[in-house]
Design a protein around this motif. Structure first.
Motif, PDB file in Angstrom:
ATOM      1  N   PHE B 229       0.842  -1.205   0.000  1.00 42.01           N
ATOM      2  CA  PHE B 229       0.000   0.000   0.000  1.00 42.01           C
ATOM      3  C   PHE B 229       0.872   1.249   0.000  1.00 42.01           C
ATOM      4  CE2 PHE B 229      -2.603  -3.264   2.044  1.00 42.01           C
ATOM      5  CZ  PHE B 229      -3.766  -3.179   1.303  1.00 42.01           C
ATOM      6  N   PRO B 233      -3.391   1.130   5.137  1.00 45.76           N
ATOM      7  CA  PRO B 233      -4.742   0.804   4.700  1.00 45.76           C
ATOM      8  C   PRO B 233      -5.740   0.827   5.848  1.00 45.76           C
ATOM      9  CG  PRO B 233      -3.471  -1.179   4.942  1.00 45.76           C
ATOM     10  CD  PRO B 233      -2.552  -0.062   5.294  1.00 45.76           C
ATOM     11  N   ASN B 234      -6.969   0.832   5.505  1.00 48.12           N
ATOM     12  CA  ASN B 234      -8.036   0.772   6.486  1.00 48.12           C
ATOM     13  C   ASN B 234      -8.261  -0.692   6.876  1.00 48.12           C
ATOM     14  OD1 ASN B 234     -10.313   0.884   7.970  1.00 48.12           O
ATOM     15  ND2 ASN B 234     -11.499   2.121   6.514  1.00 48.12           N
ATOM     16  N   SER B 251       3.848  -1.086   5.032  1.00 46.08           N
ATOM     17  CA  SER B 251       3.040  -1.062   3.809  1.00 46.08           C
ATOM     18  C   SER B 251       2.819  -2.448   3.181  1.00 46.08           C
ATOM     19  CB  SER B 251       3.707  -0.147   2.774  1.00 46.08           C
ATOM     20  OG  SER B 251       5.031  -0.584   2.606  1.00 46.08           O
ATOM     21  N   TYR B 253       1.582  -6.262   3.101  1.00 48.38           N
ATOM     22  CA  TYR B 253       0.634  -7.163   3.749  1.00 48.38           C
ATOM     23  C   TYR B 253       0.448  -8.425   2.889  1.00 48.38           C
ATOM     24  CZ  TYR B 253      -0.834  -3.384   6.817  1.00 48.38           C
ATOM     25  OH  TYR B 253      -0.862  -2.390   7.745  1.00 48.38           O
ATOM     26  N   LEU B 269     -10.471  -3.285  -1.641  1.00 48.79           N
ATOM     27  CA  LEU B 269      -9.151  -2.715  -1.941  1.00 48.79           C
ATOM     28  C   LEU B 269      -9.246  -1.524  -2.895  1.00 48.79           C
ATOM     29  CD1 LEU B 269      -6.820  -5.818  -2.240  1.00 48.79           C
ATOM     30  CD2 LEU B 269      -7.139  -4.300  -0.299  1.00 48.79           C
ATOM     31  N   HIS B 271     -10.807   1.007  -2.519  1.00 51.59           N
ATOM     32  CA  HIS B 271     -10.810   2.243  -1.756  1.00 51.59           C
ATOM     33  C   HIS B 271      -9.429   2.609  -1.247  1.00 51.59           C
ATOM     34  CE1 HIS B 271     -15.101   2.155  -2.000  1.00 51.59           C
ATOM     35  NE2 HIS B 271     -15.156   0.949  -1.450  1.00 51.59           N
ATOM     36  N   GLU B 272      -8.468   1.698  -1.409  1.00 53.19           N
ATOM     37  CA  GLU B 272      -7.106   1.929  -0.914  1.00 53.19           C
ATOM     38  C   GLU B 272      -6.199   2.310  -2.061  1.00 53.19           C
ATOM     39  OE1 GLU B 272      -6.629   1.717   2.232  1.00 53.19           O
ATOM     40  OE2 GLU B 272      -8.458   0.667   2.844  1.00 53.19           O
ATOM     41  N   LYS B 273      -5.040   2.877  -1.686  1.00 50.05           N
ATOM     42  CA  LYS B 273      -4.052   3.156  -2.720  1.00 50.05           C
ATOM     43  C   LYS B 273      -3.108   1.955  -2.787  1.00 50.05           C
ATOM     44  CE  LYS B 273      -1.545   6.868  -4.817  1.00 50.05           C
ATOM     45  NZ  LYS B 273      -1.940   6.361  -6.129  1.00 50.05           N
ATOM     46  N   VAL B 274      -3.330   1.110  -3.740  1.00 46.23           N
ATOM     47  CA  VAL B 274      -2.554  -0.129  -3.859  1.00 46.23           C
ATOM     48  C   VAL B 274      -1.422   0.067  -4.862  1.00 46.23           C
ATOM     49  CG1 VAL B 274      -2.641  -2.559  -4.494  1.00 46.23           C
ATOM     50  CG2 VAL B 274      -4.575  -1.536  -3.323  1.00 46.23           C
TER      51      VAL B 274
END
Lengths: 266, 353
Positions: B229, B233-234, B251, B253, B269, B271-274
């Motif tokens: 990430f 992440p949330n 970062s 996971y 995912l 919604h996350e910055k991957v």
């Protein structure tokens, strides 16, 4: 019988057959060449130097004065056991146990041919090649005799001699073949395939040493074939051939039966 | 169609195959997997009529595998695990010999054979004894397929092949399957089963412990993804939707998802910055681990995933603990993922060439 497989056998084993045919032909030719029609004087002289026991054991005990008898005692009395025996041991092993042990036999069974068909083909090749070996011997013997001593060979008797020896060799071959089919590895197949004919040979040799050991001959297959008796007309050739044929048949059926039911190695 | 009913074939009380029951329908590809010594090759050799079943019946197209082996072989192609051919023969000579042994004489249609030779780039000059193992295997493949058999029995057919040839072979299997062929594929590689098979049977110590179709297998399996990430992440969100994870660094996971919930994971995912999203190359052993270890039930694996999920904030040293087998798996996976991309590169290179 599978023809392509039979042809492959010919290709694989012709050299072996040639070597043995050549070796035995040379022996036979030389024996005929040294024959002295005016009496077997020189030969008898030579034999008298050796101890009688040894001469007897080698089957040279009685040397017939005729050409056929001479060949029978010198060639069909001793050498005829050894060379074909080695040929049978080697060939029987190459036809079955070697391929099974290596694993290439699987490629034969992965074709639409039953185990019985394949193993019968191998057995027929064994018998056929022995027949060829003795045909060659007969022709060489006949040719040499006609060349050097025209008209002296009793062709019919010589033919009987070869026929008897041929069937005896086939019986030995079938013993080796049986063990080649029975075992999945070459070592025991070779061991038992060799022990049986060598055992017969030793028993036969011992039986000729003296009267007291003569009974041992009863246990040896080789005793059933007596070259001189055939020449003298004492032996019933039909009986000998019939007996050997029965042996061959029984062993062949046993070999095919054992092979068609056994677990091939993983 | 291949049919096994209560087949038992013992070498000893623990070695062999026991009460095997499974069918491979016409037109179906059946993946046959299991650890070494499970009895896969024994089963196949029994199907080939090389060994007789002690009990039960094994049939191919209704014919008994032992007594009617030669009739079965007319329409069957077999690739053995260890290829042993007649070493002193030349390749062409061998192929001709096998063709003749199949009862075909003279110059009949050899189009299929030639196309297979070309496809697998089999060197037809020279003697078999001088060939590499990979080349022998390719020759065995040509031999097994050149008579256009209806049933294919393949015992680790791709072992010893380079990645390009493996791929070509699998394509061929797919083509054959589309043409209605019945395929039994014994293998160690999950990708092969995944790519070609409709159903999978798992063999363990001679017992069939699993027999399921690929779709339900996918649903049951737990997938693992390595995710990097850009920002923390949330984790609450990930937990909420029932996904497990393991944290390696700020970062990095590893996120676990049941096979049938990957779409949900994608949504979460999104919604996350991957930065990086890698699916881990799972070996057959890992995916089938629950099957290989018969005692462990599928539910327990899911519970394991939840266990990890429950303790996300614990120290890293403890994080490794939940399942003692995990660390080993990680190491294995890392090694594999290092090897595989290279091979794939080679494949693409060759393809370009």
């Amino acid at each position: 019988m599978s023809i392509p497989l039979f042809l492959k056998n010919i290709k694989n084993n012709t050299l072996l057959l040639l070597v043995f045919a050549a070796l035995m032909s040379i022996y036979l030719a030389v024996i005929i060449y040294i024959y002295d029609p005016s009496g077997v004087g020189a030969m008898v002289d030579m034999m008298s130097i050796l101890p009688a026991v040894l001469v007897n054991a080698m089957g040279f005990g009685t040397i017939d004065s005729g050409l056929t008898g001479f060949i029978a005692s010198l060639f069909y009395g001793f050498l005829i056991y050894l060379f074909p025996m080695v040929y049978c041991i080697i060939l029987a092993n190459r036809l079955v146990a070697k391929w099974v042990y290596e694993g290439s036999f699987t490629s034969l069974l992965c074709t639409p041919n039953s185990r019985i068909k394949i193993i019968v083909t191998q057995g027929i090749y064994l018998l056929a090649s022995i027949a060829v070996l003795f045909t060659v011997l007969f022709l060489v013997g006949y040719g040499m005799s006609e060349q050097f001593f025209p008209g002296m060979l009793e062709v019919k008797v010589f033919l009987k001699l070869n026929l008897g020896a041929c069937l005896m060799t086939m019986t030995i071959g079938m013993f080796c073949f049986f063990f080649s089919c029975l075992f999945n590895s070459t070592k025991p197949a070779l061991f038992f395939g060799a022990v049986i004919p060598i055992g017969f040979f030793i028993l036969n040799t011992l039986s000729k040493l003296s009267e007291r050991t003569a009974f041992l001959g009863k246990f040896s297959l080789y005793s059933a074939f007596d070259g001189l008796a055939i020449v003298n007309g004492q032996a019933n050739i039909t009986l000998i051939i019939g007996g050997f044929a029965i042996f061959i048949g029984v062993l062949f059926v046993a070999a095919v039966g054992v092979f068609s039911l056994k677990r091939l190695p993983v | 169609m291949i049919e096994l009913k209560d087949v038992t074939l013992k070498y000893s009380s623990t070695k062999g195959i026991f009460n095997l029951n499974f069918n491979v329908e016409k037109g179906e590809a059946f993946g046959y997997v299991g650890p070494n010594d499970a009895g896969k090759t024994t089963t196949i050799r029994m199907l080939m009529g090389l060994i007789r079943a002690g009990r039960g019946s094994a049939t191919i197209d209704g014919l008994n595998c032992f007594s009617r082996a030669s009739a079965i072989q007319k329409h069957l192609g077999y690739v053995p695990e260890d290829v042993v051919l007649f070493e002193n023969m030349r390749v062409k000579e061998y192929l001709n010999f096998i063709t003749q042994m199949r009862g075909i004489f003279g110059q009949k249609d050899s189009k299929l054979r030639d196309s297979l030779i070309e496809r697998f780039e089999v060197e037809t000059r020279g003697k078999i004894e001088n060939m590499s193992n990979g080349m022998k295997k390719r020759l065995a493949i040509v031999t097994a397929l050149m008579h256009d058999p209806q049933t294919l029995v393949l015992d680790e057919p791709t072992s010893g092949l380079d990645p390009l040839m493996q791929s070509r072979f699998l394509d061929l299997i797919l083509e054959e399957k589309r043409r209605g062929k019945t395929v039994l594929l014994s293998t160690h590689k999950f990708e092969e089963v995944e790519r070609t098979c409709d159903r999978v049977g798992v063999l363990k110590e001679g017992h069939l412990v699993e027999n399921m179709d690929i779709v339900s297998l996918r649903a049951e399996e737990t997938k693992a993804y390595l995710v990097k990430f850009a920002a923390p992440p949330n984790l609450e969100q990930i937990k909420k939707y029932g996904f497990g994870y393991q944290q390696f660094s700020q970062s990095d996971y590893e996120i676990f998802s049941p096979g049938d919930r990957i779409d949900v994971l994608m949504k979460v995912l999104s919604h996350e910055k991957v930065l990086v999203f890698n699916s881990k190359n799972q070996s057959l052993e890992e995916i089938f681990q629950k099957h290989y270890q018969k005692e462990i039930k599928p539910q327990e694996i899911k519970r394991e995933v939840r266990d990890i999920e429950v303790k996300p904030k614990e120290e890293k040293s403890k994080e490794v603990k939940p399942n003692e087998k995990k660390p080993k798996l990680f190491q294995k996976k890392e090694v594999k993922s290092k090897v595989l991309p290279n091979q794939e590169e080679k494949v693409s290179e060759v393809k370009k060439a």
